[in-house]
Scaffold this active site. Structure first.
Site, PDB file in Angstrom:
ATOM      1  N   CYS A   1      -9.061 -41.125  34.098  1.00  0.00           N
ATOM      2  CA  CYS A   1      -8.060 -40.139  33.687  1.00  0.00           C
ATOM      3  C   CYS A   1      -8.646 -39.116  32.718  1.00  0.00           C
ATOM      4  CB  CYS A   1      -6.849 -40.837  33.088  1.00  0.00           C
ATOM      5  SG  CYS A   1      -5.949 -41.808  34.331  1.00  0.00           S
TER       6      CYS A   1
ATOM      7  N   CYS B   1      -7.973 -43.726  30.294  1.00  0.00           N
ATOM      8  CA  CYS B   1      -9.163 -44.450  30.728  1.00  0.00           C
ATOM      9  C   CYS B   1     -10.243 -43.444  31.132  1.00  0.00           C
ATOM     10  CB  CYS B   1      -8.815 -45.365  31.900  1.00  0.00           C
ATOM     11  SG  CYS B   1      -8.436 -44.458  33.434  1.00  0.00           S
TER      12      CYS B   1
ATOM     13  N   GLU C   1      -1.456 -40.132  34.504  1.00  0.00           N
ATOM     14  CA  GLU C   1      -2.110 -38.845  34.288  1.00  0.00           C
ATOM     15  C   GLU C   1      -2.499 -38.185  35.605  1.00  0.00           C
ATOM     16  OE1 GLU C   1      -3.821 -41.575  30.962  1.00  0.00           O
ATOM     17  OE2 GLU C   1      -2.917 -41.808  32.940  1.00  0.00           O
TER      18      GLU C   1
ATOM     19  N   HIS D   1      -2.561 -43.762  38.438  1.00  0.00           N
ATOM     20  CA  HIS D   1      -2.307 -43.682  37.002  1.00  0.00           C
ATOM     21  C   HIS D   1      -1.392 -42.500  36.710  1.00  0.00           C
ATOM     22  CE1 HIS D   1      -5.963 -46.158  35.424  1.00  0.00           C
ATOM     23  NE2 HIS D   1      -5.436 -46.698  36.498  1.00  0.00           N
TER      24      HIS D   1
END
Length: 158
Positions: free
Chosen positions: A90, A87, A59, A57
């Protein structure tokens, strides 16, 4: 528009550029920048498909890069700008990295953990993250809508 809004939009615009790069590579278009003392310290974009890693991801990529640059997992004075509400994974990484402020673009009604589905940042913790959502929200949301329209259309042709 205030000075803070102008600054937030500048950093979010870079995150959007990164999201577009991710989309061009077939990744869900999410981009992220980490800012320290007014300078972009690190960037990330989704790479879950190309890396075949669940942690791919934007992040996580940005946090790992920033930590390497400052030689510390603590990013206490850093701000994180991301095009989509984080999410659970993250949000936890943001909390653990001690990010000072989180700014996100589009809300995620399916898995957003900064207020949409739940708010990880409101749970008791040894670190408080300031959260502001809806930064350039429509631009960020449109990137996602366009990406998934194309993806659905390609699936129907197969």
């Amino acid at each position: 528009m205030t000075n803070d809004e102008t600054t937030s939009n500048l950093y979010m615009q870079r995150a959007i550029e990164l999201a577009r790069e991710a989309a061009a590579e077939g990744e869900v278009p999410v981009g992220c920048v980490i800012v320290l003392e007014g300078i972009i310290l690190a960037e990330g974009r989704n790479n879950r498909e190309s890396s075949q890693m669940a942690t791919g991801h934007a992040e996580v990529q940005a946090i790992e890069s920033a930590s390497r640059k400052v030689n510390s997992w603590r990013l206490c004075d850093a701000d994180l700008y991301v095009t989509l509400e984080p999410c659970l994974m993250c949000s936890g990484a943001i909390q653990q990295a001690r990010i000072k402020r989180l700014f996100f673009g589009a809300y995620d009604p399916k898995s957003g953990m900064a207020g949409s589905v739940a708010n990880v940042f409101a749970l008791p913790s040894n670190h408080e993250v300031e959260v502001k959502g809806g930064i350039m929200q429509e631009d960020c949301a449109q990137l996602l809508r366009d990406f998934f329209i194309i993806r659905r259309n390609n699936c129907e042709k197969e």
